[in-house]
Motif scaffolding. Sequence first.
Motif, short mmCIF file in Angstrom:
data_model
loop_
_atom_site.label_atom_id
_atom_site.label_comp_id
_atom_site.label_asym_id
_atom_site.label_seq_id
_atom_site.Cartn_x
_atom_site.Cartn_y
_atom_site.Cartn_z
N ILE A 143 0.82 -1.21 0.00
CA ILE A 143 0.00 0.00 0.00
C ILE A 143 0.86 1.26 0.00
O ILE A 143 0.54 2.25 -0.68
N LYS A 144 1.96 1.24 0.72
CA LYS A 144 2.86 2.40 0.72
C LYS A 144 3.43 2.66 -0.68
O LYS A 144 3.56 3.81 -1.10
N LEU A 145 3.75 1.60 -1.40
CA LEU A 145 4.26 1.77 -2.77
C LEU A 145 3.19 2.40 -3.66
O LEU A 145 3.48 3.31 -4.44
N ARG A 152 -5.24 7.13 -5.40
CA ARG A 152 -6.25 7.96 -4.73
C ARG A 152 -6.81 7.27 -3.49
O ARG A 152 -7.01 7.88 -2.45
N ASP A 153 -7.10 5.98 -3.61
CA ASP A 153 -7.52 5.18 -2.46
C ASP A 153 -7.20 3.72 -2.76
O ASP A 153 -7.04 3.33 -3.92
N VAL A 154 -7.09 2.93 -1.70
CA VAL A 154 -6.70 1.53 -1.84
C VAL A 154 -7.67 0.66 -1.04
O VAL A 154 -7.98 0.97 0.12
N SER A 172 0.96 1.35 10.62
CA SER A 172 1.95 1.63 9.57
C SER A 172 1.46 2.67 8.58
O SER A 172 2.27 3.40 7.98
N LEU A 173 0.14 2.74 8.39
CA LEU A 173 -0.41 3.63 7.37
C LEU A 173 -0.96 4.93 7.94
O LEU A 173 -1.50 5.75 7.21
N ALA A 174 -0.79 5.14 9.24
CA ALA A 174 -1.42 6.28 9.92
C ALA A 174 -1.01 7.62 9.32
O ALA A 174 -1.81 8.56 9.28
N GLU A 175 0.22 7.72 8.84
CA GLU A 175 0.72 9.01 8.35
C GLU A 175 0.56 9.18 6.84
O GLU A 175 0.99 10.20 6.29
N LEU A 176 -0.07 8.24 6.18
CA LEU A 176 -0.20 8.33 4.72
C LEU A 176 -1.31 9.28 4.28
O LEU A 176 -1.27 9.82 3.19
#
Length: 212
Positions: A143-145, A152-154, A172-176
């Motif tokens: 997801i980070k990649l 736009r969304d995953v 892990s995704l909190a700051e994305l």
Amino acid sequence: MRTHVTDHPLIAHKLTTLRDRSTDSPTFRRLVDELVTLLAYEATRDVRVAPVDVETPVAPARGVRLIAPKPLVVPILRAGLGMLDGMVRLLPTAEVGFLGMVRDEGTLMASMYATRLPDDLSNRQCYVLDPMLATGGTLAAAIKLLADRGARDVTAICLLAAPEGLARLEESLAELHLPVTVVTAGVDERLNEHGYIVPGLGDAGDRLYGTV
């Protein structure tokens, strides 16, 4: 991050048969295919559409059609390949990219060995296929990649998830600042000391392709 656990008797029935250790690989593959299509109905509730007018044999009608840019479906190799047909059956016009990722069984860390994705994913809706959300490391890296390339969304479609994996993924995704949804047929009890979901269904890749 939003987690959607499906609640449907057909999904529960198919998942139960997948769990059964006596289910052979051909049956396992067929059931995964069917189960993914059912999960995909839930996962695509927010797929982007636009109004369109058509002529029926009787009169004009107003409907909707998928709009550009096309959704991108991303199976994570190898086990994610077993989910691809079930997904593109529902979204036949979607484009397909691939991520090759492997988890070190000692450290449980994920590493990437192959990438086949568009360089620019700006404004794209992406659907990641990963059968087992166990430790969460593989899915978080994927997801980070996608986020780095402008998605736009995953939405991640998983057959099963572990509470530890969901917690790690959210952290892990909190700051994305990227909308992420996990759609799964079930959240199991826990991970064991080897990083496998309990009770789970075993190694999805091995059971899909007959490697044991």
